[in-house]
Motif scaffolding. Structure first.
Motif, PDB file in Angstrom:
ATOM      1  N   UNK A 146       0.829  -1.202   0.000  1.00  0.00           N
ATOM      2  CA  UNK A 146       0.000   0.000   0.000  1.00  0.00           C
ATOM      3  C   UNK A 146       0.865   1.254   0.000  1.00  0.00           C
ATOM      4  N   UNK A 147       1.970   1.223   0.757  1.00  0.00           N
ATOM      5  CA  UNK A 147       2.870   2.364   0.786  1.00  0.00           C
ATOM      6  C   UNK A 147       3.511   2.620  -0.554  1.00  0.00           C
ATOM      7  N   UNK A 148       3.832   1.550  -1.282  1.00  0.00           N
ATOM      8  CA  UNK A 148       4.408   1.697  -2.622  1.00  0.00           C
ATOM      9  C   UNK A 148       3.434   2.416  -3.542  1.00  0.00           C
ATOM     10  N   UNK A 149       2.178   1.996  -3.517  1.00  0.00           N
ATOM     11  CA  UNK A 149       1.193   2.582  -4.424  1.00  0.00           C
ATOM     12  C   UNK A 149       0.902   4.038  -4.075  1.00  0.00           C
ATOM     13  N   UNK A 150       0.719   4.330  -2.787  1.00  0.00           N
ATOM     14  CA  UNK A 150       0.347   5.707  -2.471  1.00  0.00           C
ATOM     15  C   UNK A 150       1.547   6.650  -2.520  1.00  0.00           C
ATOM     16  N   UNK A 151       2.762   6.168  -2.204  1.00  0.00           N
ATOM     17  CA  UNK A 151       3.944   7.022  -2.321  1.00  0.00           C
ATOM     18  C   UNK A 151       4.268   7.304  -3.780  1.00  0.00           C
ATOM     19  N   UNK A 152       4.077   6.306  -4.617  1.00  0.00           N
ATOM     20  CA  UNK A 152       4.247   6.517  -6.049  1.00  0.00           C
ATOM     21  C   UNK A 152       3.224   7.526  -6.554  1.00  0.00           C
ATOM     22  N   UNK A 153       2.007   7.422  -6.046  1.00  0.00           N
ATOM     23  CA  UNK A 153       0.970   8.384  -6.408  1.00  0.00           C
ATOM     24  C   UNK A 153       1.297   9.790  -5.953  1.00  0.00           C
ATOM     25  N   UNK A 154       2.105   9.917  -4.894  1.00  0.00           N
ATOM     26  CA  UNK A 154       2.521  11.227  -4.421  1.00  0.00           C
ATOM     27  C   UNK A 154       3.688  11.810  -5.179  1.00  0.00           C
ATOM     28  N   UNK A 155       4.277  11.016  -6.110  1.00  0.00           N
ATOM     29  CA  UNK A 155       5.336  11.541  -6.956  1.00  0.00           C
ATOM     30  C   UNK A 155       6.715  10.977  -6.707  1.00  0.00           C
ATOM     31  N   UNK A 156       6.874  10.043  -5.768  1.00  0.00           N
ATOM     32  CA  UNK A 156       8.188   9.481  -5.463  1.00  0.00           C
ATOM     33  C   UNK A 156       8.524   8.405  -6.491  1.00  0.00           C
ATOM     34  N   UNK A 157       9.380   8.740  -7.451  1.00  0.00           N
ATOM     35  CA  UNK A 157       9.677   7.830  -8.555  1.00  0.00           C
ATOM     36  C   UNK A 157      10.414   6.585  -8.105  1.00  0.00           C
ATOM     37  N   UNK A 158      11.136   6.661  -6.980  1.00  0.00           N
ATOM     38  CA  UNK A 158      11.886   5.492  -6.509  1.00  0.00           C
ATOM     39  C   UNK A 158      10.975   4.296  -6.273  1.00  0.00           C
ATOM     40  N   UNK A 159       9.717   4.553  -5.956  1.00  0.00           N
ATOM     41  CA  UNK A 159       8.789   3.446  -5.706  1.00  0.00           C
ATOM     42  C   UNK A 159       8.449   2.687  -6.978  1.00  0.00           C
ATOM     43  N   UNK A 319      15.952   9.581  -4.359  1.00  0.00           N
ATOM     44  CA  UNK A 319      17.235   9.069  -3.867  1.00  0.00           C
ATOM     45  C   UNK A 319      18.201   8.760  -4.986  1.00  0.00           C
ATOM     46  N   UNK A 320      19.407   8.322  -4.603  1.00  0.00           N
ATOM     47  CA  UNK A 320      20.444   8.016  -5.574  1.00  0.00           C
ATOM     48  C   UNK A 320      20.340   6.564  -6.021  1.00  0.00           C
ATOM     49  N   UNK A 321      21.379   6.094  -6.715  1.00  0.00           N
ATOM     50  CA  UNK A 321      21.345   4.733  -7.254  1.00  0.00           C
ATOM     51  C   UNK A 321      21.277   3.686  -6.138  1.00  0.00           C
ATOM     52  N   UNK A 322      21.920   3.976  -5.012  1.00  0.00           N
ATOM     53  CA  UNK A 322      21.843   3.017  -3.896  1.00  0.00           C
ATOM     54  C   UNK A 322      20.405   2.876  -3.401  1.00  0.00           C
ATOM     55  N   UNK A 323      19.724   3.999  -3.280  1.00  0.00           N
ATOM     56  CA  UNK A 323      18.333   3.955  -2.831  1.00  0.00           C
ATOM     57  C   UNK A 323      17.459   3.215  -3.835  1.00  0.00           C
ATOM     58  N   UNK A 324      17.714   3.427  -5.118  1.00  0.00           N
ATOM     59  CA  UNK A 324      16.951   2.723  -6.147  1.00  0.00           C
ATOM     60  C   UNK A 324      17.232   1.219  -6.109  1.00  0.00           C
ATOM     61  N   UNK A 325      18.504   0.854  -5.854  1.00  0.00           N
ATOM     62  CA  UNK A 325      18.836  -0.573  -5.730  1.00  0.00           C
ATOM     63  C   UNK A 325      18.103  -1.186  -4.541  1.00  0.00           C
ATOM     64  N   UNK A 326      18.044  -0.435  -3.428  1.00  0.00           N
ATOM     65  CA  UNK A 326      17.298  -0.915  -2.273  1.00  0.00           C
ATOM     66  C   UNK A 326      15.825  -1.072  -2.576  1.00  0.00           C
ATOM     67  N   UNK A 378      19.383  -0.950   5.986  1.00  0.00           N
ATOM     68  CA  UNK A 378      19.031   0.330   5.377  1.00  0.00           C
ATOM     69  C   UNK A 378      20.236   1.234   5.080  1.00  0.00           C
ATOM     70  N   UNK A 379      21.219   1.363   5.991  1.00  0.00           N
ATOM     71  CA  UNK A 379      22.357   2.238   5.673  1.00  0.00           C
ATOM     72  C   UNK A 379      23.132   1.815   4.429  1.00  0.00           C
ATOM     73  N   UNK A 380      23.100   0.526   4.090  1.00  0.00           N
ATOM     74  CA  UNK A 380      23.786   0.064   2.877  1.00  0.00           C
ATOM     75  C   UNK A 380      23.208   0.711   1.628  1.00  0.00           C
ATOM     76  N   UNK A 381      21.964   1.133   1.714  1.00  0.00           N
ATOM     77  CA  UNK A 381      21.288   1.719   0.556  1.00  0.00           C
ATOM     78  C   UNK A 381      21.050   3.215   0.726  1.00  0.00           C
ATOM     79  N   UNK A 382      21.824   3.820   1.607  1.00  0.00           N
ATOM     80  CA  UNK A 382      21.737   5.266   1.783  1.00  0.00           C
ATOM     81  C   UNK A 382      20.522   5.713   2.560  1.00  0.00           C
TER      82      UNK A 382
END
Length: 404
Positions: A146-159, A319-326, A378-382
């Motif tokens: 649910x968080x993925x769908x609504x955060x993506x709906x809010x504009x967070x592309x990382x989701x 976020x950066x590439x690490x966050x996207x990998x996470x 989590x720190x491994x992915x920034x």
């Protein structure tokens, strides 16, 4: 996801500017898309008015999630990192109302010509592995389903990365289910099946009331957060009334991924997951007739409409590439885990407990343990940049300041 209920602060990193005109354009687009979705599923061959109504329910769920910042992954993280039980107190209020509404509906058996079904999930080795994986994945991926769908709906592309991982992991989970089902498993049990409907409802409400009371003396959930949970309980009960089953999200991701595998030449029809009665025709049916798929798309549209309509839609990379990998890896872990445990924070926790399935309580405990493991990664992915990486002794920034 367990953020404060003030309007979200602007992120520190640069974002794409969204003026009033763009927000209006996005709002209008979402409204048109919702109308097309609701009308389309009703008018297509095999469609029915209930599917259209469920699309509107899904949009309502997305709007509630976005506007109240009601979350699950953040509640688990806050409890572990800050000993903040306010999120779980809001969950207790939500589960109490949902149980009060849904258990009597299930006791009736049929309502308005619709059979009421609240199946109990068997608990075994595969279930435990799945819940642990999901708990870890939602802390690394930035949010649950649910968080993925609504955060993506809010504009967070990382989701987007989390969603792609969800679809891939769900398909891999469906592919492997024959093995996991062969492992030792206890039969699914409901509370009302053990002690009867009346005592089950009383005991469930008593336990949830105790959880609410035990959380006293710490940070209290805001009124809007509790209101969000109560609204979700009402919408879940409405889903049960319309669909004959409670709200779920991740089975759609398994369907989408399996269809993609089949299109790529890896035929999913032979997988044990899709050979079950009631499932063996889903791969060949239109996705637009799948209840969960319709509701997932509507949740995304409802969240986007709520964000744009209130002027808080902010496209950003997240976020950066690490966050996207996470996000991608967390999504894969959640998707795979959701299939093994028959759901996510919605299907395996919220809806399961609401219909009296004891598996919901087992899932919550296991997902909490998995969340602890995910927090260490989590720190491994920034993520949690304000904290010091150490097993179980991180000094994180407040959860309310974090995404997801």
């Amino acid at each position: 996801m367990l953020s404060s209920l003030r309007r979200p602060a602007l992120p520190a990193q640069p974002v794409v500017s969204t003026g009033l005109g763009l927000n209006r354009l996005i709002s209008a687009t979402c409204i048109v898309a919702l109308v097309v979705l609701a009308a389309g599923v009703w008018l297509q061959p095999g469609g029915q008015w209930r599917l259209s109504a469920l699309a509107l329910v899904g949009a309502g769920i997305g709007a509630v999630l976005l506007r109240t910042s009601f979350g699950f992954a953040g509640a688990f993280r806050a409890l572990i990192q800050e000993r903040d039980a306010s999120g779980f107190r809001a969950h207790a209020a939500m589960l109490a109302l949902a149980s009060l509404l849904m258990l009597p509906m299930l006791a009736q058996g049929h309502l308005f010509g619709q059979a009421m079904r609240g199946d109990a999930t068997p608990v075994g080795i595969g279930f435990a592995v799945g819940a642990l994986l999901f708990g870890a994945g939602m802390q690394v991926g930035g949010g649950c389903a649910s968080g993925t769908l609504y955060s993506l709906g809010g504009g967070n592309a990382r989701l987007l990365g989390t969603l792609l991982g969800f679809v891939l992991g769900s398909a891999l989970g469906a592919w492997s289910m024959g093995f996991w089902w062969s492992l030792p498993t206890l039969p699914g049990v409901t509370l009302q099946g053990l002690i009867g409907f009346g005592p089950a409802l009383v005991l469930q409400l008593a336990v949830l009331g105790l959880i609410w009371r035990l959380g006293r003396g710490v940070k209290a959930p805001s009124r809007l957060l509790v209101a969000g949970g109560l609204a979700l309980a009402l919408l879940n009960a409405l889903t049960l009334l319309l669909a004959g089953k409670p709200w779920g999200e991740t089975s759609a991701f398994a369907l989408w991924g399996s269809k993609l595998f089949t299109a790529a030449g890896i035929d999913a029809h032979s997988w044990a997951y899709w050979r079950r009665p009631g499932f063996n025709t889903q791969l060949d049916r239109a996705t637009s007739l799948d209840i969960t798929s319709i509701m997932d798309v509507a949740i995304l549209l409802g969240a986007t409409l709520a964000a744009a309509g209130s002027g808080v839609f902010r496209p950003r990379w997240g976020g950066d590439l690490r966050a996207w990998a996470g996000a991608l890896l967390g999504g894969v872990a959640m998707g795979f885990g959701a299939r093994l445990s028959n759901g996510c924070n919605i299907g395996a926790y919220f809806s399961a407990i609401s219909v009296g399935s004891l598996s919901g309580w087992a899932w919550a405990a296991l997902a909490l343990a998995g969340s602890w493991m995910g927090i260490q990664l989590r720190p491994l992915f920034g993520l949690d940049p304000g904290g010091r990486r150490s097993w179980g002794r991180a000094r994180p920034e407040p959860v309310s300041a974090q995404a997801g």
